[in-house]
Structure formats: C-alpha cells, structure tokens
Motif scaffolding. Structure first.
Motif, PDB file in Angstrom:
ATOM      1  N   LYS A  96       0.826  -1.062  -0.103  1.00 13.28           N
ATOM      2  CA  LYS A  96       0.020  -0.089  -0.063  1.00 13.28           C
ATOM      3  C   LYS A  96       0.976   1.235  -0.077  1.00 13.28           C
ATOM      4  CE  LYS A  96      -3.946   1.948   2.332  1.00 13.28           C
ATOM      5  NZ  LYS A  96      -4.783   1.768   3.690  1.00 13.28           N
ATOM      6  N   THR A  97       0.829   2.063  -1.086  1.00  7.99           N
ATOM      7  CA  THR A  97       1.879   2.948  -1.233  1.00  7.99           C
ATOM      8  C   THR A  97       1.218   4.316  -1.745  1.00  7.99           C
ATOM      9  OG1 THR A  97       2.182   2.399  -3.674  1.00  7.99           O
ATOM     10  CG2 THR A  97       3.690   1.458  -1.944  1.00  7.99           C
ATOM     11  N   ALA A  98       1.622   5.454  -1.474  1.00  8.15           N
ATOM     12  CA  ALA A  98       1.214   6.770  -2.003  1.00  8.15           C
ATOM     13  C   ALA A  98       2.243   7.412  -2.593  1.00  8.15           C
ATOM     14  CB  ALA A  98       0.658   7.234  -0.974  1.00  8.15           C
ATOM     15  N   ARG A 135      16.522 -12.573  -4.340  1.00  9.85           N
ATOM     16  CA  ARG A 135      15.919 -11.119  -4.551  1.00  9.85           C
ATOM     17  C   ARG A 135      14.864 -11.385  -5.880  1.00  9.85           C
ATOM     18  NH1 ARG A 135      18.282  -5.821  -4.080  1.00  9.85           N
ATOM     19  NH2 ARG A 135      17.340  -4.666  -5.369  1.00  9.85           N
ATOM     20  N   TYR A 136      13.701 -10.544  -5.836  1.00 12.19           N
ATOM     21  CA  TYR A 136      12.774 -10.907  -6.813  1.00 12.19           C
ATOM     22  C   TYR A 136      12.889  -9.524  -7.829  1.00 12.19           C
ATOM     23  CZ  TYR A 136      10.534 -14.703  -4.672  1.00 12.19           C
ATOM     24  OH  TYR A 136      10.152 -16.019  -4.180  1.00 12.19           O
ATOM     25  N   PRO A 137      12.414  -9.532  -9.035  1.00  9.17           N
ATOM     26  CA  PRO A 137      12.782  -8.374  -9.864  1.00  9.17           C
ATOM     27  C   PRO A 137      12.286  -7.060  -9.191  1.00  9.17           C
ATOM     28  CG  PRO A 137      12.083 -10.077 -11.009  1.00  9.17           C
ATOM     29  CD  PRO A 137      11.784 -10.476  -9.713  1.00  9.17           C
ATOM     30  N   ASP A 138      12.701  -5.839  -9.629  1.00 12.20           N
ATOM     31  CA  ASP A 138      12.062  -4.563  -9.349  1.00 12.20           C
ATOM     32  C   ASP A 138      10.872  -4.445  -9.739  1.00 12.20           C
ATOM     33  OD1 ASP A 138      14.866  -4.423  -8.602  1.00 12.20           O
ATOM     34  OD2 ASP A 138      15.411  -3.069  -9.594  1.00 12.20           O
ATOM     35  N   PHE A 139      10.149  -3.532  -9.056  1.00 15.27           N
ATOM     36  CA  PHE A 139       8.722  -3.299  -9.663  1.00 15.27           C
ATOM     37  C   PHE A 139       8.331  -1.880  -9.480  1.00 15.27           C
ATOM     38  CE2 PHE A 139       8.235  -4.454  -5.119  1.00 15.27           C
ATOM     39  CZ  PHE A 139       7.470  -3.427  -4.774  1.00 15.27           C
ATOM     40  N   VAL A 140       7.569  -1.292 -10.183  1.00 13.74           N
ATOM     41  CA  VAL A 140       7.186   0.028 -10.264  1.00 13.74           C
ATOM     42  C   VAL A 140       6.060   0.506  -9.153  1.00 13.74           C
ATOM     43  CG1 VAL A 140       5.927   1.663 -11.580  1.00 13.74           C
ATOM     44  CG2 VAL A 140       7.787   0.402 -12.822  1.00 13.74           C
ATOM     45  N   VAL A 141       6.465   1.613  -8.383  1.00 13.59           N
ATOM     46  CA  VAL A 141       5.604   1.792  -7.544  1.00 13.59           C
ATOM     47  C   VAL A 141       4.985   3.241  -8.196  1.00 13.59           C
ATOM     48  CG1 VAL A 141       5.275   3.327  -5.384  1.00 13.59           C
ATOM     49  CG2 VAL A 141       7.115   1.379  -5.456  1.00 13.59           C
ATOM     50  N   PRO A 142       3.506   3.077  -8.571  1.00 15.06           N
ATOM     51  CA  PRO A 142       2.803   4.051  -9.694  1.00 15.06           C
ATOM     52  C   PRO A 142       2.587   5.425  -8.773  1.00 15.06           C
ATOM     53  CG  PRO A 142       1.160   2.559  -8.645  1.00 15.06           C
ATOM     54  CD  PRO A 142       2.703   1.885  -8.131  1.00 15.06           C
ATOM     55  N   ALA A 143       2.597   6.366  -9.517  1.00 16.81           N
ATOM     56  CA  ALA A 143       2.082   7.746  -9.159  1.00 16.81           C
ATOM     57  C   ALA A 143       0.818   7.755  -8.742  1.00 16.81           C
ATOM     58  CB  ALA A 143       2.621   8.832 -10.295  1.00 16.81           C
ATOM     59  N   SER A 144       0.418   8.227  -7.621  1.00 18.89           N
ATOM     60  CA  SER A 144      -1.116   8.214  -7.284  1.00 18.89           C
ATOM     61  C   SER A 144      -1.708   9.404  -7.060  1.00 18.89           C
ATOM     62  CB  SER A 144      -1.285   7.205  -6.385  1.00 18.89           C
ATOM     63  OG  SER A 144      -0.489   7.537  -5.206  1.00 18.89           O
ATOM     64  N   ALA A 145      -0.995  10.516  -7.315  1.00 23.30           N
ATOM     65  CA  ALA A 145      -1.492  12.046  -6.656  1.00 23.30           C
ATOM     66  C   ALA A 145      -1.783  11.890  -5.252  1.00 23.30           C
ATOM     67  CB  ALA A 145      -2.670  12.163  -7.262  1.00 23.30           C
ATOM     68  N   GLY A 146      -0.519  11.282  -4.521  1.00 19.83           N
ATOM     69  CA  GLY A 146      -0.544  11.267  -3.277  1.00 19.83           C
ATOM     70  C   GLY A 146      -1.737  10.431  -2.455  1.00 19.83           C
ATOM     71  N   TRP A 188      -3.443   6.560  -1.420  1.00 21.11           N
ATOM     72  CA  TRP A 188      -3.081   5.423  -1.417  1.00 21.11           C
ATOM     73  C   TRP A 188      -3.677   4.354  -2.313  1.00 21.11           C
ATOM     74  CZ3 TRP A 188       0.795   5.009   1.841  1.00 21.11           C
ATOM     75  CH2 TRP A 188       0.725   5.745   2.864  1.00 21.11           C
ATOM     76  N   THR A 189      -2.738   3.436  -2.862  1.00 21.81           N
ATOM     77  CA  THR A 189      -2.972   2.629  -3.849  1.00 21.81           C
ATOM     78  C   THR A 189      -2.287   1.306  -3.559  1.00 21.81           C
ATOM     79  OG1 THR A 189      -3.119   2.103  -6.325  1.00 21.81           O
ATOM     80  CG2 THR A 189      -1.297   3.149  -5.394  1.00 21.81           C
ATOM     81  N   GLN A 190      -2.556   0.126  -4.404  1.00 22.31           N
ATOM     82  CA  GLN A 190      -2.117  -1.026  -4.120  1.00 22.31           C
ATOM     83  C   GLN A 190      -1.218  -1.354  -4.965  1.00 22.31           C
ATOM     84  OE1 GLN A 190      -2.147  -3.058  -1.406  1.00 22.31           O
ATOM     85  NE2 GLN A 190      -4.088  -2.570  -0.288  1.00 22.31           N
ATOM     86  N   THR A 191       0.083  -2.280  -4.886  1.00 20.46           N
ATOM     87  CA  THR A 191       0.838  -2.717  -5.907  1.00 20.46           C
ATOM     88  C   THR A 191       1.179  -4.085  -5.503  1.00 20.46           C
ATOM     89  OG1 THR A 191       1.866  -0.482  -6.667  1.00 20.46           O
ATOM     90  CG2 THR A 191       3.141  -2.551  -7.242  1.00 20.46           C
ATOM     91  N   THR A 192       1.017  -5.036  -6.218  1.00 19.32           N
ATOM     92  CA  THR A 192       0.911  -6.387  -6.096  1.00 19.32           C
ATOM     93  C   THR A 192       1.965  -7.035  -6.603  1.00 19.32           C
ATOM     94  OG1 THR A 192      -1.233  -6.593  -5.464  1.00 19.32           O
ATOM     95  CG2 THR A 192      -0.217  -8.666  -5.829  1.00 19.32           C
TER      96      THR A 192
END
Length: 583
Positions: free
Chosen positions: A516-518, A533-544, A546-550
């Motif tokens: 859960k990121t913002a 170690r697992y591959p890097d993933f993108v943390v999306p822009a969410s205009a501040g 909270w959103t989920q990245t799985t």
C-alpha cells in the motif's frame, strides 16, 4: 485510553516484595565501583527527568522552559488552587512503584533522581528567619518511597541535585532558575542552604545501602572568569565550583562516611580544569555525553582521568538521540567498563522508553500558547491538565520497546528480532513501520540515523523526520486522521534504504504481496524473501492517494520467513504490506 499501546506487565513476579539478599554499600576500589563482596558493579540506569523538576521541552511548551514559568502559565489558565492540584497529581503519578518494577524487568539496575531543592526546603527569600532552613517533608517522603521501591528490586538509587538553590547555571531550564534572583554562585545564602540540604540528606540516608551515591551538583554551567564563555566551558580554574564541591563533601562526611560522592565539572559537567585531583577516597568523576560521535576519542579525557587519578568515571547523563546512537554509546561504555545513566525515562516525546500521550485538551492548550487557537475556558484547561497528569502514569504511556531493545539487547548482539509477532496461515497485514528491531544495517537501512551535531559542527539532524512511533532512522509519520498510535506510515524513503520483516508461516505455499503506497511521482522498489531477490517493480504515481501494488508468486516456507523491502527510486510512502496465500 483503550487505543493506546499499553505496556504488558510482566514484572510483578520479580518485584512487589522486598528482597532478602543485599549487595551492601557501593564503594570505589581504584578505578572501579564495587559492592560489599568486592565485585565490579556496572551501573545501568535511567534518570527520572520531568518528575520533581519539569523542563519545558518535556511538555512541548513554546516559551521559556523553567518550571516556575510553566507554572505561571498554568495558573493564568486555571488559578493557583487548581494549579496546586495539578502539580500534586503530577508528582504522585509520574514515578510509582510500577515504573521502578518495569525498569528492573527491562534490565536496569539503578535509577537517578533529579531533585528539586524546593521540595525539601524553602527558597532563601521565603525563609521566616534569615539564615535558617525550613525542612519540608514532601521531598523526603517522596525519596523514601522511591528508595523502598528501588530496594525491593535490588536497584541502586542515586540522588542528584538537579535544581540547586538559586540555580547553578545560565542554562536556566535545567535548574528552574529565575534570572531576576541571585544564582547559586551569586548568593552565599544559597550555597549554605545547599550545603545544609546535603548534610540533611546524608544524615537521613547514611545507613541505606541501596542509596548508590550522592551526585552533588548537576551540570554547573557558569563562568567564574572574565571574558570566558558564560557557561563555563572555557574556565581554567573553576575555584568557586571546587570550593563548594569540597564544602558539600565535608558536610556529608560529618554524618556519612560510606556513600559514594559523585562530582561534575563545569560546562554542563565536563570541564574539570582546576577541580581535580579528587579530594575524597570514595569519589566518582561523572561526565555527560550528548550528540557527539561514539568513539574512543569522545571519552578519552575521562579514560585519562580514570588512569591518572585511579578513580572511577561514570556517564551520569546521556540520551535524547536515536536508537543507533544509544546502542553505539552503551557499547562504547561497557567495552570500557563505564556505567551509564540515560535521560529520561518518560516525557511527551518518542525517543525514550515511555512516552506521555498528549490528550486533546492539553493539545488545545499548547495551540493557545503558540498563538494558534483561542484561549480555552478554565474548565476546559483544568480538564486538559488533569488528563495530562493522569496520562503520566505508566499504564497510560506508550511503551517504546525498540528504545529499550536498543539499550539492553542490541549492544551485545547482531541479531534482529520481530517488532511484533506475526503468524500467517492464509493472510496477514504487516504495518510498514513494524520492521524488525535491531541495528542499522541488520534490521533496516536509513541514510540519516542519528544526531552528531556537536562533533560535526553542523545543525541538529532529525533521524525520524516524523518524530513518532519509533526511534530508529526510518522516517515514520502519523496517518490523518490518527485514531490509534499505530496509525502511521513510512515516508521520506530514499535510494538505498530498506526494511526487514520477520514472521512465521504455518505451512509452505505461494503468496501474493500487496504494498500500500502513495506517491506523487513514479518510484521503484524490490523485495528479497529469505535471501532470494525478486525483480524490481514500479511504484505508481497516485497523486498522493493510497493504492496497491502487488507482487505475485512469492514462496514462503513453513516456519520463520523474512522479507526485505528495498527502495530503488524513492519519494513514495509505504503504509502496509498485505500477504495473501494463493488458492
């Protein structure tokens, strides 16, 4: 108060009854402190700052922080009678048997009592007969109670004259000094009262083996030489200070030959020019240490004193920093067989074992004092102050287990342990701020983890920019609204930082991890699970928002597992990690 993180009391079986054994009086033997068996005693203690003597920063007041000034502001809101009631409740609630029991259960063996002289005797200007001393039972009775609780736990009580008559320095908050009146150094009457008070204390406690020592003047900071720094850090002679220390020693020795006497130099305790060598054969040289590097060079002066004068040294006061600093400082002391005493046990702040919560009423008062809110009514202010006095009780404090862990466990191990126990069957949520407890580089990595401004000559640094919840380098902020103390998130994350989470899984399986990121702009992160170690993933822009990245298909094994969350490209916030078993 049901939403507070409460201390789970595990102490009653080890305290609550008087112990039959005794270690006898502490005394010095060459460069060490020993008990009656001649065994080395390494003092591990905490000072009760804010108990008998409040300092403004401990209550977050925005004005001059002497206790008498704080009291005047309180009286302006609720009157003298109700102010007296508040202070009576404060003194009763701040430190009780349960506090000392808890300290023992955490591993401490000593406690330092910062005394305010005005609980034991009247100020010079209030004496009915000039030159005489009126003794007040309040302070002596409070000390008696504290001693009984310490004795029941086989802990040493160190008496510390923190607020001397008139005040012992220009740092006025420390001693509740009123600059409009003569200081300790400007008044022979104040000096004689201090000497008499120490004689009275020694006479009362001369036969008490669990009184560990008399710390006779806390942090003098006053120049006696023309053109020198006003706080006495540059003085070369310190003649008036030495004379008073010797006079107090002589008064104590008239009635008490057994207790250790602790001395402190000028300049907040560390300037011993003109003061040494010691003049008593049962004396300890104290020093105070704040905001500098934890290396041998930082204490070399006192190691030299110990060797030159064959006299023990003791770190009598330190703290007010991060867990990283605490662990490093304690490791340095114990590697050099130097006892230590932390500051303080509790306050309205996050970097001590116990934190006093700010109730809404007191928060309104603080806003009024800052000029950010209207003046509360007398009834509202009275309620806010009395709730504050109730919140100072240990069972209403936030218990910072990470601070105690950094002081008692981490100096002796490189192992990380869970901040909270988590067992996962099918799903669980781990708060981002509940990363493991352990040293930087073992439980987490953060780019700013302590304040060393004295050594660097730079500005003070905040290690946890949110100044809440935990005391490591990780930056933790409160959620809005914040209904519970653990309603927090991790922010200000920068490249190279990481956090580790240790937990138990009931059986092998594949799991999905949802973060859960913002973020205002895209970032990136990565996870490592049990060393993979697992591959890097993108943390999306969410205009501040909270959103989920799985991240899917993460294998967990039965038993203990570890996740490391790595920041690759920072600038985002992390609130929690949700773990779900795949069907």
């Amino acid at each position: 108060m049901k939403n507070l993180i409460l201390f789970v009391f595990l102490v009653f079986s080890l305290a609550g009854k008087a112990q039959e054994s005794t270690s006898g009086f502490l005394h010095t033997r060459g460069q060490i402190i020993v008990d009656e068996k001649g065994e080395n005693v390494l003092l591990k203690g905490i000072g009760l700052g804010g108990h008998m003597l409040q300092e403004g920063y401990m209550l977050k007041v925005p004005f001059s922080g002497q206790q008498y000034v704080i009291r005047e502001h309180i009286e302006e809101l609720i009157g003298k009678e109700r102010t007296d009631e508040f202070y009576e409740a404060w003194l009763k609630n701040h430190t009780r048997k349960i506090d000392i029991d808890s300290m023992k259960s955490w591993g401490f063996n000593s406690v330092r009592l910062p005394m305010h002289y005005n609980l034991y005797t009247l100020p010079v200007e209030d004496e009915p007969v000039k030159g005489e001393n009126t003794w007040l039972e309040k302070g002596f009775q409070m000390t008696d109670s504290l001693l009984s609780w310490a004795e029941a736990n086989e802990m040493y009580l160190i008496l510390d004259m923190h607020a001397a008559p008139g005040g012992q320095g220009h740092d006025v908050n420390i001693s509740d000094r009123d600059p409009s009146k003569p200081s300790l150094w400007e008044s022979e009457a104040n000096q004689q009262k201090l000497i008499a008070l120490w004689r009275k204390l020694a006479e009362r406690y001369k036969d008490e083996p669990w009184i560990g020592a008399y710390d006779i003047i806390n942090e003098p900071n006053w120049t006696f030489e023309e053109g020198k720094n006003k706080n006495g850090i540059e003085d070369t002679l310190n003649a008036p200070l030495k004379k008073l220390l010797v006079d107090i020693t002589n008064a104590i020795r008239e009635v008490d030959s057994r207790h250790i006497i602790i001395i402190e130099g000028n300049g907040w305790g560390n300037n011993y020019n003109g003061i040494l060598p010691p003049w008593d054969d049962n004396m300890v040289i104290s020093f105070h240490k704040y905001w500098n590097y934890n290396d041998t060079a930082s204490i070399q002066q006192f190691l030299d004193f110990r060797e030159k004068y064959n006299t023990p040294v003791w770190l009598g006061e330190t703290g007010e920093n991060s867990n990283v600093w605490f662990t490093d400082a304690i490791r340095l002391m114990e590697e050099n067989n130097i006892g230590w005493c932390w500051w303080p046990l509790k306050k309205l702040g996050f970097n001590n074992p116990l934190e006093v919560p700010v109730n809404p009423g007191y928060g309104q008062i603080l806003n009024y004092w800052r000029g950010e809110a209207e003046k509360p009514s007398e009834a509202e202010a009275y309620k806010g102050f009395m709730e504050l006095a109730e919140n100072v009780k240990l069972e209403n404090n936030y218990y910072h287990r990470g601070v105690v862990d950094a002081m008692m466990r981490q100096p002796h191990t490189k192992e990380a342990i869970p901040f909270k126990e988590v067992v996962i069957d099918n799903s669980a949520i781990i708060k981002a701020a509940n990363y493991d407890m352990g040293e930087k580089g073992i439980a987490y990595q953060d780019n700013v983890a302590a304040n060393y401004y004295i050594s660097t000559g730079g500005e003070r640094q905040s290690w946890n920019n949110g100044r809440t919840y935990r005391n490591d380098g990780v930056d933790i902020y409160p959620m809005e609204p914040r209904e519970n103390y653990d309603d927090v998130f991790v922010g200000d994350m920068e490249e190279g930082e990481w956090m580790q989470y240790t937990f138990e899984v009931s059986k092998n399986g594949n799991f999905d991890l949802s973060f859960k990121t913002a973020a205002d702009a895209p970032g990136s992160a990565a996870v490592e699970v049990n060393g993979k170690r697992y591959p890097d993933f993108v943390v999306p822009a969410s205009a501040g928002k909270w959103t989920q990245t799985t991240v899917k298909e993460i294998l967990f094994k039965k038993g203990q597992n570890q996740i490391k969350f790595f920041v690759i490209d920072g600038g985002f916030n992390l609130e929690q990690i949700q773990i779900n078993r795949q069907n």
